[in-house]
Design a protein around this motif. Sequence first.
Motif, short mmCIF file in Angstrom:
data_model
loop_
_atom_site.label_atom_id
_atom_site.label_comp_id
_atom_site.label_asym_id
_atom_site.label_seq_id
_atom_site.Cartn_x
_atom_site.Cartn_y
_atom_site.Cartn_z
N VAL A 119 -1.91 17.08 7.46
CA VAL A 119 -2.90 17.42 6.36
C VAL A 119 -2.31 18.04 5.38
O VAL A 119 -1.77 19.24 5.59
N PRO A 120 -1.91 17.45 4.33
CA PRO A 120 -0.73 18.19 3.30
C PRO A 120 -1.48 19.42 2.80
O PRO A 120 -2.57 19.69 2.62
N SER A 121 -0.52 20.38 2.35
CA SER A 121 -0.98 21.68 1.82
C SER A 121 -1.45 21.48 0.68
O SER A 121 -2.18 22.20 -0.12
N LYS A 122 -1.09 20.39 -0.25
CA LYS A 122 -1.55 20.24 -1.65
C LYS A 122 -1.32 18.43 -2.03
O LYS A 122 -0.60 17.97 -1.22
N ASN A 123 -2.06 18.16 -2.95
CA ASN A 123 -1.81 16.83 -3.54
C ASN A 123 -1.70 16.98 -4.94
O ASN A 123 -2.33 17.78 -5.50
N PRO A 124 -0.77 16.17 -5.40
CA PRO A 124 0.11 15.08 -4.79
C PRO A 124 1.02 15.83 -3.99
O PRO A 124 1.49 16.97 -4.20
N VAL A 125 1.58 15.17 -3.05
CA VAL A 125 2.79 15.63 -2.19
C VAL A 125 4.06 15.47 -2.94
O VAL A 125 4.38 14.15 -3.08
N ASP A 126 4.68 16.38 -2.93
CA ASP A 126 6.16 16.27 -3.85
C ASP A 126 7.01 17.15 -3.03
O ASP A 126 6.67 17.44 -1.91
N ASP A 127 8.16 17.18 -3.66
CA ASP A 127 9.08 17.79 -2.76
C ASP A 127 9.06 19.32 -2.38
O ASP A 127 9.97 19.84 -1.69
N SER A 128 7.96 19.92 -2.83
CA SER A 128 7.90 21.15 -2.61
C SER A 128 6.91 21.36 -1.41
O SER A 128 6.66 22.66 -0.75
N VAL A 129 6.07 20.33 -0.87
CA VAL A 129 5.27 20.24 0.07
C VAL A 129 5.79 20.31 1.39
O VAL A 129 6.91 19.35 1.75
N PRO A 130 5.95 21.19 2.32
CA PRO A 130 6.43 21.15 3.55
C PRO A 130 6.17 20.29 4.80
O PRO A 130 4.74 20.26 4.90
N PRO A 131 6.73 19.68 5.42
CA PRO A 131 6.11 18.72 6.68
C PRO A 131 5.51 19.79 7.49
O PRO A 131 5.84 20.74 7.66
N ASN A 132 4.30 19.26 7.92
CA ASN A 132 3.66 19.72 8.99
C ASN A 132 2.77 18.86 9.97
O ASN A 132 1.62 18.76 10.01
N PRO A 133 3.65 17.98 10.62
CA PRO A 133 3.03 17.25 11.78
C PRO A 133 1.93 17.68 12.60
O PRO A 133 2.30 18.73 13.18
N MET A 134 0.83 17.17 12.76
CA MET A 134 -0.25 17.61 13.49
C MET A 134 -0.71 16.83 14.65
O MET A 134 -1.70 17.17 15.43
N GLU A 135 0.12 15.70 15.07
CA GLU A 135 -0.16 14.81 16.46
C GLU A 135 1.41 14.39 16.76
O GLU A 135 2.38 14.49 16.01
N ASP A 136 1.23 13.73 17.91
CA ASP A 136 2.54 13.42 18.42
C ASP A 136 3.38 12.31 17.75
O ASP A 136 4.80 12.35 17.52
N TYR A 137 2.58 11.52 17.17
CA TYR A 137 3.68 10.24 16.35
C TYR A 137 4.39 11.13 15.23
O TYR A 137 5.38 10.96 15.02
N GLY A 138 3.54 11.98 14.47
CA GLY A 138 4.07 12.47 13.36
C GLY A 138 5.24 13.62 13.58
O GLY A 138 6.13 13.68 13.10
N ARG A 139 4.94 14.19 14.72
CA ARG A 139 5.96 15.19 15.21
C ARG A 139 7.49 14.27 15.62
O ARG A 139 8.40 14.78 15.38
#
Length: 347
Positions: A119-139
């Motif tokens: 769940v991104p920290s903000k929208n739109p997601v740009d180069d400043s948004v850090p990855p934060n995978p929250m389930e196994d596929y995303g990780r």
Amino acid sequence: MTTKKIHLITGGSGYFGSALLKKIRAAGHQVRVFDLNDADDRPGDVEFVQGDIRNLEAVRKACEGISVVHHNVALVPLAKDKEAFWSVNYDGTENLMKACLENGVEKVVHMSSSAIFGVPSKNPVDDSVPPNPMEDYGRAKFAAEDVCKTYIDQGLDVTIVRPRTIMGHGRLGIMQILFEWIRQGKNIPVLGSGDNLYQFVHADDLADAVIAAGERRGASVYNIGAEEFCSIRETLEALTKHAGTGSRVISLPMEPTVWAMKLTSAIGLSPLGPYHHLMYGRSMYFDVTRPKEELGYRPRYGNIEMFKQSYDWYLENRTDVLQENATRSHHRRGVKQGIIKVLGWFM
């Protein structure tokens, strides 16, 4: 004038891999496909190398004499297999990068996923948004990006592409459930108001971006999505209006519905995975300014147009779709009708 090169597409029998193959071939390049299964629509002049991405020797063989590699092999969220997410999406990427470095491949384009943002920290997601995978596929997909960066440090030219949810003619998987319900005139649920902005990307637009990334020297990362998009409710209401079958978009309370989605998934009634439960009711969309500037990315399709196209294709090809083919990838394979019927009881 573009110099003809030999392109390898790992996962070239899958949904997006097949779309990419057509585009690269149309540009006049020679194409080789590496996949577990051959596609029944593979052109005769396209070489096929059968193999498992987890088998280093098979991957090395596939990379021999290749100029550009497009890495699309991945186990998608529908698989719901934690161990395989890591062995295919992470270990498989390690094998490919190693083989590319050994074979002197000029360029690698690695297909990642928007799931790395959770769940991104903000929208739109740009180069400043850090990855934060929250389930196994995303990780696993995010860890695969780290593998790419390790090999970039060793001199391999790798560009990472993160797409939004891919649509277009021939897209099946969980989308078939939606299309079949609409064909039958059933109600289509959204979570809460359904006003969450949700961006998709057409397979042909994504292919254009991927090909451009393969022609651009130097490692980079690009987030790719449609320029024209709207809320989930607006997208689905436009589709139901287009279909004219009497389907209506209805709101369901978010929290209890998410729990119901998790339960039906756990007992095998639903093909949805944790990422779908997490994101269906939430907003997510990419800022595509940089790919437009650096890749000349010009997406032609918006949410509504690509959904209409995908639905029309399903109606035209439904008879073939219902003939189950277990060798097809998840996104090119029809969902079992029993699942669709059981889920349809609640609509």
